[in-house]
Design an enzyme around this catalytic site. Structure first.
Site, PDB file in Angstrom:
ATOM      1  N   GLU A   1       0.531   6.898  12.766  1.00  0.00           N
ATOM      2  CA  GLU A   1      -0.777   6.354  13.132  1.00  0.00           C
ATOM      3  C   GLU A   1      -0.724   4.873  13.488  1.00  0.00           C
ATOM      4  O   GLU A   1      -1.427   4.426  14.391  1.00  0.00           O
ATOM      5  CB  GLU A   1      -1.701   6.584  11.941  1.00  0.00           C
ATOM      6  CG  GLU A   1      -3.137   6.243  12.133  1.00  0.00           C
ATOM      7  CD  GLU A   1      -3.940   6.621  10.906  1.00  0.00           C
ATOM      8  OE1 GLU A   1      -4.890   5.882  10.622  1.00  0.00           O
ATOM      9  OE2 GLU A   1      -3.617   7.616  10.235  1.00  0.00           O
ATOM     10  N   ASP A   2       0.083   4.109  12.779  1.00  0.00           N
ATOM     11  CA  ASP A   2       0.004   2.653  12.865  1.00  0.00           C
ATOM     12  C   ASP A   2       1.244   1.949  13.404  1.00  0.00           C
ATOM     13  O   ASP A   2       1.266   0.714  13.436  1.00  0.00           O
ATOM     14  CB  ASP A   2      -0.297   2.069  11.478  1.00  0.00           C
ATOM     15  CG  ASP A   2      -1.675   2.456  10.972  1.00  0.00           C
ATOM     16  OD1 ASP A   2      -2.540   2.804  11.790  1.00  0.00           O
ATOM     17  OD2 ASP A   2      -1.881   2.425   9.750  1.00  0.00           O
TER      18      ASP A   2
ATOM     19  N   ASP B   1      -3.809   7.913  -1.339  1.00  0.00           N
ATOM     20  CA  ASP B   1      -4.202   6.936  -0.326  1.00  0.00           C
ATOM     21  C   ASP B   1      -5.608   6.414  -0.603  1.00  0.00           C
ATOM     22  O   ASP B   1      -5.863   5.205  -0.539  1.00  0.00           O
ATOM     23  CB  ASP B   1      -4.134   7.587   1.055  1.00  0.00           C
ATOM     24  CG  ASP B   1      -4.492   6.646   2.180  1.00  0.00           C
ATOM     25  OD1 ASP B   1      -3.888   5.556   2.279  1.00  0.00           O
ATOM     26  OD2 ASP B   1      -5.377   7.001   2.985  1.00  0.00           O
TER      27      ASP B   1
ATOM     28  N   HIS C   1       0.836  -1.207   0.000  1.00  0.00           N
ATOM     29  CA  HIS C   1       0.000   0.000   0.000  1.00  0.00           C
ATOM     30  C   HIS C   1       0.869   1.255   0.000  1.00  0.00           C
ATOM     31  O   HIS C   1       0.639   2.181  -0.771  1.00  0.00           O
ATOM     32  CB  HIS C   1      -0.925  -0.015   1.217  1.00  0.00           C
ATOM     33  CG  HIS C   1      -1.595   1.285   1.493  1.00  0.00           C
ATOM     34  ND1 HIS C   1      -2.516   1.863   0.630  1.00  0.00           N
ATOM     35  CD2 HIS C   1      -1.483   2.144   2.533  1.00  0.00           C
ATOM     36  CE1 HIS C   1      -2.940   3.008   1.146  1.00  0.00           C
ATOM     37  NE2 HIS C   1      -2.321   3.201   2.292  1.00  0.00           N
TER      38      HIS C   1
ATOM     39  N   HIS D   1       3.287   7.906   5.380  1.00  0.00           N
ATOM     40  CA  HIS D   1       2.044   8.541   5.813  1.00  0.00           C
ATOM     41  C   HIS D   1       1.296   7.793   6.917  1.00  0.00           C
ATOM     42  O   HIS D   1       0.530   8.411   7.642  1.00  0.00           O
ATOM     43  CB  HIS D   1       1.121   8.818   4.618  1.00  0.00           C
ATOM     44  CG  HIS D   1       0.359   7.641   4.102  1.00  0.00           C
ATOM     45  ND1 HIS D   1       0.890   6.756   3.183  1.00  0.00           N
ATOM     46  CD2 HIS D   1      -0.889   7.202   4.374  1.00  0.00           C
ATOM     47  CE1 HIS D   1      -0.013   5.833   2.906  1.00  0.00           C
ATOM     48  NE2 HIS D   1      -1.102   6.074   3.613  1.00  0.00           N
ATOM     49  N   ASP D   2       1.519   6.519   7.088  1.00  0.00           N
ATOM     50  CA  ASP D   2       0.823   5.775   8.144  1.00  0.00           C
ATOM     51  C   ASP D   2       1.712   5.422   9.332  1.00  0.00           C
ATOM     52  O   ASP D   2       1.262   4.739  10.253  1.00  0.00           O
ATOM     53  CB  ASP D   2       0.218   4.481   7.561  1.00  0.00           C
ATOM     54  CG  ASP D   2      -1.077   4.734   6.804  1.00  0.00           C
ATOM     55  OD1 ASP D   2      -1.773   5.724   7.106  1.00  0.00           O
ATOM     56  OD2 ASP D   2      -1.389   3.938   5.901  1.00  0.00           O
TER      57      ASP D   2
END
Length: 192
Positions: free
Chosen positions: A73-74, A130, A43, A69-70
């Site tokens: 957050e993750d 995204d 991804h 980008h994640d």
């Protein structure tokens, strides 16, 4: 021995490779939610490719931010760590595209819709890419335990987010529209 980012001026290819390695290691045990359970890095690489194509490869900051980008957050990555390794411009875009996990899921979704029109151009590019990637994945490898109604709801929510991103990049918007329409048709065809 690896050199700190500050000693690598004008080395976007090296910075890109370092960001890819960082993201791959941070997301090492993560898989997509779909039935194919693809490695999460797939991804991230798709989002980075879409952004690179949208900018004709002329904005390494946003491409690197797309890879990362994640991470806030993750993963266990911190704002400070990303800033130290990749610089203030990159971490700003990453922060702008990061959901606040202290909010409920419904609040986070609404916040994405509300914040989209006010995001920086770079953050809008990452968000568009995204959403394209997510809709493609949802259509071709949806989560097995999601009923059709939940999948369609996800498509409609993504459409609402992208409404606030319009006017950023015609090509990415066209790719989103195609993924939206084709994906809904494919999902509805799967449910028959």
């Amino acid at each position: 021995m690896s050199l700190p980012n500050a000693s690598l001026p004008n080395a976007p290819l090296l910075d890109f490779a370092r960001a890819l390695d960082f993201a791959a290691h941070k997301h090492i045990d993560q898989r997509r939610k779909g039935v194919r359970a693809e490695p999460y890095v797939n991804h991230l690489s798709e989002v980075a490719l879409l952004v690179a194509e949208a900018t004709a490869g002329k904005d390494p900051v946003v491409v690197i931010a797309a890879l990362l980008h994640d991470t806030l957050e993750d993963t266990d990555a911190s704002y400070e760590e990303i800033e130290q390794l990749f610089g203030a411009e990159v971490v700003q875009v990453v922060a702008e595209t990061t959901d606040d996990k202290r909010m409920s899921k419904a609040e986070r979704k609404q916040h994405q819709i509300d914040a989209a029109p006010h995001a920086s151009t770079r953050a809008k590019l990452v968000k568009l890419a995204d959403k394209v990637s997510n809709l493609r994945s949802m259509a071709h490898s949806p989560p097995a335990d999601w009923p059709l109604s939940r999948k369609v709801e996800y498509f409609e929510w993504a459409h609402a987010v992208v409404a606030g991103l319009r006017g950023t990049d015609a090509r990415l918007e066209s790719l989103f529209d195609r993924a939206y329409h084709d994906g809904l048709a494919e999902l509805r065809g799967q449910s028959v």
